[in-house]
Design a protein around this motif. Structure first.
Motif, PDB file in Angstrom:
ATOM      1  N   MET A   1       0.333  -1.134   0.509  1.00 31.90           N
ATOM      2  CA  MET A   1       0.472   0.263   0.104  1.00 31.90           C
ATOM      3  C   MET A   1       0.856   1.688  -0.741  1.00 31.90           C
ATOM      4  O   MET A   1       0.268   2.279  -0.705  1.00 31.90           O
ATOM      5  N   GLU A   2       1.564   0.935   0.825  1.00 33.17           N
ATOM      6  CA  GLU A   2       2.701   2.476   0.593  1.00 33.17           C
ATOM      7  C   GLU A   2       2.996   2.692  -0.398  1.00 33.17           C
ATOM      8  O   GLU A   2       3.371   4.240  -0.893  1.00 33.17           O
ATOM      9  N   ASP A   3       3.672   1.292  -1.595  1.00 32.01           N
ATOM     10  CA  ASP A   3       4.612   1.370  -2.618  1.00 32.01           C
ATOM     11  C   ASP A   3       3.844   2.086  -3.315  1.00 32.01           C
ATOM     12  O   ASP A   3       3.646   3.279  -4.286  1.00 32.01           O
ATOM     13  N   LYS A   4       2.600   2.127  -3.089  1.00 33.18           N
ATOM     14  CA  LYS A   4       0.788   2.248  -4.309  1.00 33.18           C
ATOM     15  C   LYS A   4       0.565   3.893  -4.180  1.00 33.18           C
ATOM     16  O   LYS A   4       0.364   4.576  -4.995  1.00 33.18           O
ATOM     17  N   LEU A   5       1.227   4.205  -2.880  1.00 36.61           N
ATOM     18  CA  LEU A   5       0.126   5.356  -2.196  1.00 36.61           C
ATOM     19  C   LEU A   5       1.511   6.708  -2.951  1.00 36.61           C
ATOM     20  O   LEU A   5       1.186   7.429  -3.281  1.00 36.61           O
ATOM     21  N   SER A   6       2.348   6.063  -2.864  1.00 41.28           N
ATOM     22  CA  SER A   6       3.946   6.591  -3.566  1.00 41.28           C
ATOM     23  C   SER A   6       3.107   6.864  -4.691  1.00 41.28           C
ATOM     24  O   SER A   6       3.877   8.385  -5.118  1.00 41.28           O
ATOM     25  N   GLN A   7       3.646   6.279  -5.566  1.00 42.19           N
ATOM     26  CA  GLN A   7       3.222   6.576  -6.868  1.00 42.19           C
ATOM     27  C   GLN A   7       1.763   8.090  -6.679  1.00 42.19           C
ATOM     28  O   GLN A   7       1.940   8.736  -7.391  1.00 42.19           O
ATOM     29  N   GLN A   8       0.985   7.569  -6.072  1.00 45.58           N
ATOM     30  CA  GLN A   8      -0.424   8.039  -5.731  1.00 45.58           C
ATOM     31  C   GLN A   8      -0.487   9.147  -5.828  1.00 45.58           C
ATOM     32  O   GLN A   8      -1.140  10.408  -6.844  1.00 45.58           O
ATOM     33  N   SER A   9       0.453   9.369  -4.764  1.00 49.62           N
ATOM     34  CA  SER A   9       1.419  10.840  -4.613  1.00 49.62           C
ATOM     35  C   SER A   9       2.398  11.766  -6.024  1.00 49.62           C
ATOM     36  O   SER A   9       1.859  13.057  -6.206  1.00 49.62           O
ATOM     37  N   LYS A  10       3.038  10.617  -6.274  1.00 46.00           N
ATOM     38  CA  LYS A  10       3.849  11.746  -7.074  1.00 46.00           C
ATOM     39  C   LYS A  10       2.755  11.728  -8.804  1.00 46.00           C
ATOM     40  O   LYS A  10       3.102  13.332  -9.119  1.00 46.00           O
ATOM     41  N   LEU A  11       1.533  11.147  -8.708  1.00 52.95           N
ATOM     42  CA  LEU A  11       0.920  11.329 -10.404  1.00 52.95           C
ATOM     43  C   LEU A  11      -0.120  12.534  -9.663  1.00 52.95           C
ATOM     44  O   LEU A  11      -0.604  13.665 -10.589  1.00 52.95           O
ATOM     45  N   GLU A  12      -0.742  13.080  -8.380  1.00 53.70           N
ATOM     46  CA  GLU A  12      -1.426  13.821  -7.706  1.00 53.70           C
ATOM     47  C   GLU A  12      -0.491  15.231  -7.659  1.00 53.70           C
ATOM     48  O   GLU A  12      -0.958  16.080  -8.168  1.00 53.70           O
TER      49      GLU A  12
END
Length: 568
Positions: free
Chosen positions: A84-95
Motif C-alpha cells: 500500500m505504501e508503494d502504491k500510495l507513493s506513486q499516487q502522490s507522484k501523480l497528484e
C-alpha cells in the motif's frame, strides 16, 4: 488453521464492518486489502477515507498492524502494508504532477492563446495591406497593373518571409528596393538612351545622395524596419514563453521528492487520520524542495516578462505595424510622385556623374504610354483605414497581453505558495495546531526554506542534491536569456539576427519610446549600406541637358515605370 482461514478470506464491506463491531480480536486476525481502510483503536473500528478506493480496487477492508515494515511513514501502528505504501507513493507522484499542471494552466494558456491571436493578426494585416494595394492599382491601371503585379507581390512576399522567420535583412531589402526602383524609373523617363548594366549600377549609387523619391524611403525604412522587428520578435517571445511554460510545468519529481509527497499526502491515512490535512508551512517546505529547480527559473523568467512588456509598449507606440502597413501603398505612390517632380534635376546630375549615355534605337525612344496611366493616387486619409485584421486592433491586443504578462511575473517562485493555498492540499495558513506535520496531528515547527536550489541544503522534508542542477531547467533558462536579449534589441529597433558586431548599437534606453510617428533620425541602424559613390561623382552639377518633356507626360511615364519594374 484459523490464521490461514482469516488471512486468505476476503469479506464484503458490510459483513466485515459488522464482524469488526462484534469482535476487535477478529479484526486483528484479519489484515487484508480493501476499498476502505479500517483501523481498530480503543476496541472499535474506524473506517478511513474513500480516497483509497481509487488506489486499491478491492472489496475488502484494511486493519491496524504494527508499522515496522514502513519505509516512509512513521513506524507506529498503521493501516498500510508495504504494498500500500508503494502504491500510495506513486499516487502522490501523480497528484503532484497534476497539481503543478493545473496551477500553471493560466500561464500556459496565456502564451498559447495570445500567440495564436497575435500571429493571426499580423498575418492578416499583411494580407489586407497587399489586397488594398492590389485593389487600388487594379481600379486605377487595370490590365497594365495586372500584367506587372508581381513587382509588389515580391515586396510583400519578402515582408511575409521576414515575419515568419526567414533570413531577410529588412534594411538591405528596402535599400535595394529603392535603388532598383531608381534604375528602372531612370530608364523609363529617358527612353531615348541606351543604358548598360554598369551605367545603371552607377545610377543606383545616387539614391541616397540625390534623394529622387524625397524623404519617403528614409521614413518608410525606419517605420517598416522597426515595426517588423518588434512584431516578429514579440511573436517569437510568445512562442518561447509558451514552450518554456509547457515544458517546465511537466515536472519529474525525484525519489526524495516522492518520499516527501507520500509522507505529506498519504501518511495521515496510514495513521488513521484521513480528515487531517498537512500544515501549510509543512507543505511549503515540501514544495520548495520538490520545485527547487523551477524556482531558479524565476529570475530569468521575470527579466523575460519585463522585456516582453517593453516591446509591447513599442508595438502600441512608435513601432505600431498596423499604422505602418495600412497606408504603405499610398506612401509608395508619394515616392513615385516625388521622382516625377524631380526627374529633370535627377537625370542631369546622373548624366554629369556617370557620363552621357549612348542614344537608343529610334523605335524605343518614340514609344508611347497608354492614356489610362495618367491618374494620381489620392492622398491617404487615416479615417479610411481598412477593416482591422482578425476582427480587432493591435492596441486592444497589446492592452490585453500586457495585463496577462504582469500577472505571470514571479510565477515559478510563488508556485509552492499557490499549490499550498489549495484547500484540497493543506489545512490552510490559519490552521496551525490541527494539521498533519509529518508525524502526527500537531503544529509544524521547522522554519520555511527560501526559494531556489541552493537554499534547500537544510530542507527538513526533501533530500535535495544542490550540487546537481536540473539540466533541463538550465536549458530553459538559457532559452529565456537568448530571447530576452532579442527583445531588448527589438526594443531599440535592432534586429539581433543581422547585428554587425563591429558597431555599437544605440537607441533609446527609456521606456517612453519615440514620441513622433517615426523615431529620431540619429538612431544608429545596423545594416549593410549601399556601395559609396566615388568622390569625383559626388560634386555633380545640375547642368546636364535633359529632354523637354511636359509635366503630364512625365507623370504618365513615371507611374508606368513603377508598375513595370521587376525584382532582380
Amino acid at each position: 488453521m484459523r490464521n490461514h482461514f482469516w488471512h486468505e478470506t476476503v469479506l464484503p464491506f458490510e459483513v466485515s464492518k459488522q464482524l469488526c463491531k462484534l469482535s476487535p480480536l477478529l479484526c486483528e486476525e484479519f489484515p487484508t486489502m480493501a476499498k476502505l481502510l479500517i483501523q481498530i483503536q480503543s476496541a472499535s473500528c474506524i473506517f478511513c477515507s474513500d480516497t483509497f478506493l481509487s488506489v486499491f480496487n478491492s472489496n475488502s477492508f484494511f486493519l491496524v498492524i504494527p508499522g515496522e515494515h514502513l519505509r516512509i511513514c512513521p513506524q507506529e501502528y498503521t493501516c498500510c502494508t508495504s504494498e500500500m505504501e508503494d502504491k500510495l507513493s506513486q499516487q502522490s507522484k501523480l497528484e503532484f504532477e497534476n497539481l503543478v499542471e493545473e496551477t500553471s494552466h493560466f500561464v500556459r494558456t496565456t502564451f498559447v492563446s495570445r500567440h495564436k491571436k497575435f500571429d493571426e493578426f499580423f498575418r492578416e494585416l499583411l494580407e489586407n495591406a497587399e489586397r488594398s494595394l492590389n485593389d487600388m492599382f487594379v481600379r486605377t491601371y487595370g490590365m497594365l497593373y495586372m500584367q506587372n503585379s508581381e513587382v509588389f507581390q515580391d515586396l510583400f512576399t519578402e515582408l511575409k518571409r521576414y515575419y515568419t522567420g526567414g533570413n531577410v535583412n529588412l534594411e538591405e531589402m528596402l535599400n535595394d528596393f529603392w535603388a532598383r526602383l531608381l534604375e528602372r524609373m531612370f530608364q523609363l523617363i529617358n527612353p531615348q538612351y541606351h543604358f548598360t548594366e554598369d551605367y545603371l549600377e552607377c545610377v543606383s549609387k545616387y539614391t541616397d545622395q540625390l534623394k529622387p523619391f524625397g524623404d519617403v524611403p528614409r521614413k518608410l525604412k525606419v517605420q517598416v524596419t522597426r515595426a517588423f522587428i518588434a512584431a516578429r520578435t514579440f511573436v517569437q517571445g510568445l512562442t518561447v514563453g509558451r514552450e518554456v511554460a509547457n515544458r517546465v510545468s511537466k515536472v519529474s519529481p525525484t525519489p526524495g521528492c516522492i518520499r516527501a509527497l507520500m509522507k505529506m499526502l498519504y501518511c495521515p491515512y496510514c495513521r488513521g487520520l484521513p480528515t487531517v490535512k498537512p500544515c501549510n508551512n509543512y507543505c511549503l517546505n515540501v514544495m520548495k524542495g520538490c520545485l527547487a529547480n523551477q524556482a531558479d527559473l524565476d529570475t530569468e523568467w521575470n527579466l523575460f516578462i519585463d522585456a516582453m512588456l517593453l516591446v509591447a509598449e513599442r508595438l502600441e507606440g512608435p513601432f505600431n505595424i498596423e499604422s505602418v502597413m495600412d497606408p504603405i501603398d499610398v506612401k509608395i505612390s508619394e515616392a513615385i510622385m516625388n521622382m516625377q517632380e524631380n526627374s529633370m534635376q535627377v537625370s542631369a546630375k546622373v548624366f554629369q556623374g556617370c557620363g552621357q549615355p549612348k542614344p537608343a534605337p529610334a523605335l524605343r525612344s518614340s514609344r508611347s504610354v497608354p492614356e489610362n496611366f495618367n491618374t494620381r493616387f489620392r492622398p491617404y486619409n487615416p479615417e479610411e483605414r481598412p477593416t482591422t485584421a482578425a476582427g480587432t486592433s493591435l492596441d486592444r491586443l497589446v492592452t490585453d497581453i500586457k495585463e496577462k504578462l504582469k500577472l505571470s511575473k514571479k510565477f515559478w517562485s510563488t508556485l509552492p505558495y499557490t499549490i499550498c493555498k489549495d484547500e484540497r492540499v493543506t489545512a490552510g495558513p490559519s490552521v496551525e495546531e490541527d494539521c498533519w506535520n509529518g508525524h502526527t496531528k500537531a503544529r509544524y515547527l521547522p522554519e520555511i526554506m527560501n526559494d531556489g536550489l541552493t537554499n534547500q541544503i537544510n530542507n527538513p522534508e526533501v533530500d535535495v542534491d544542490i550540487t546537481r542542477p536540473d539540466t533541463f531547467i538550465r536549458q530553459q533558462i538559457m532559452a529565456l536569456r537568448v530571447m530576452t536579449n532579442k527583445l531588448k534589441n527589438a526594443y531599440n529597433g535592432n534586429d539581433v539576427n543581422f547585428q554587425d558586431t563591429s558597431d555599437e548599437t544605440s537607441g533609446s534606453g527609456s521606456g517612453s519610446g519615440c514620441t513622433d510617428d517615426i523615431c529620431p533620425t540619429e538612431f544608429d541602424f545596423i545594416t549593410t549600406e549601399a556601395p559609396p559613390v566615388d568622390s569625383d561623382r559626388r560634386e555633380v552639377e545640375a547642368s546636364a541637358t535633359q529632354p523637354g518633356w511636359s509635366l503630364q507626360t512625365l507623370l504618365i511615364v513615371f507611374i508606368s515605370l513603377v508598375l513595370q519594374r521587376q525584382w532582380r
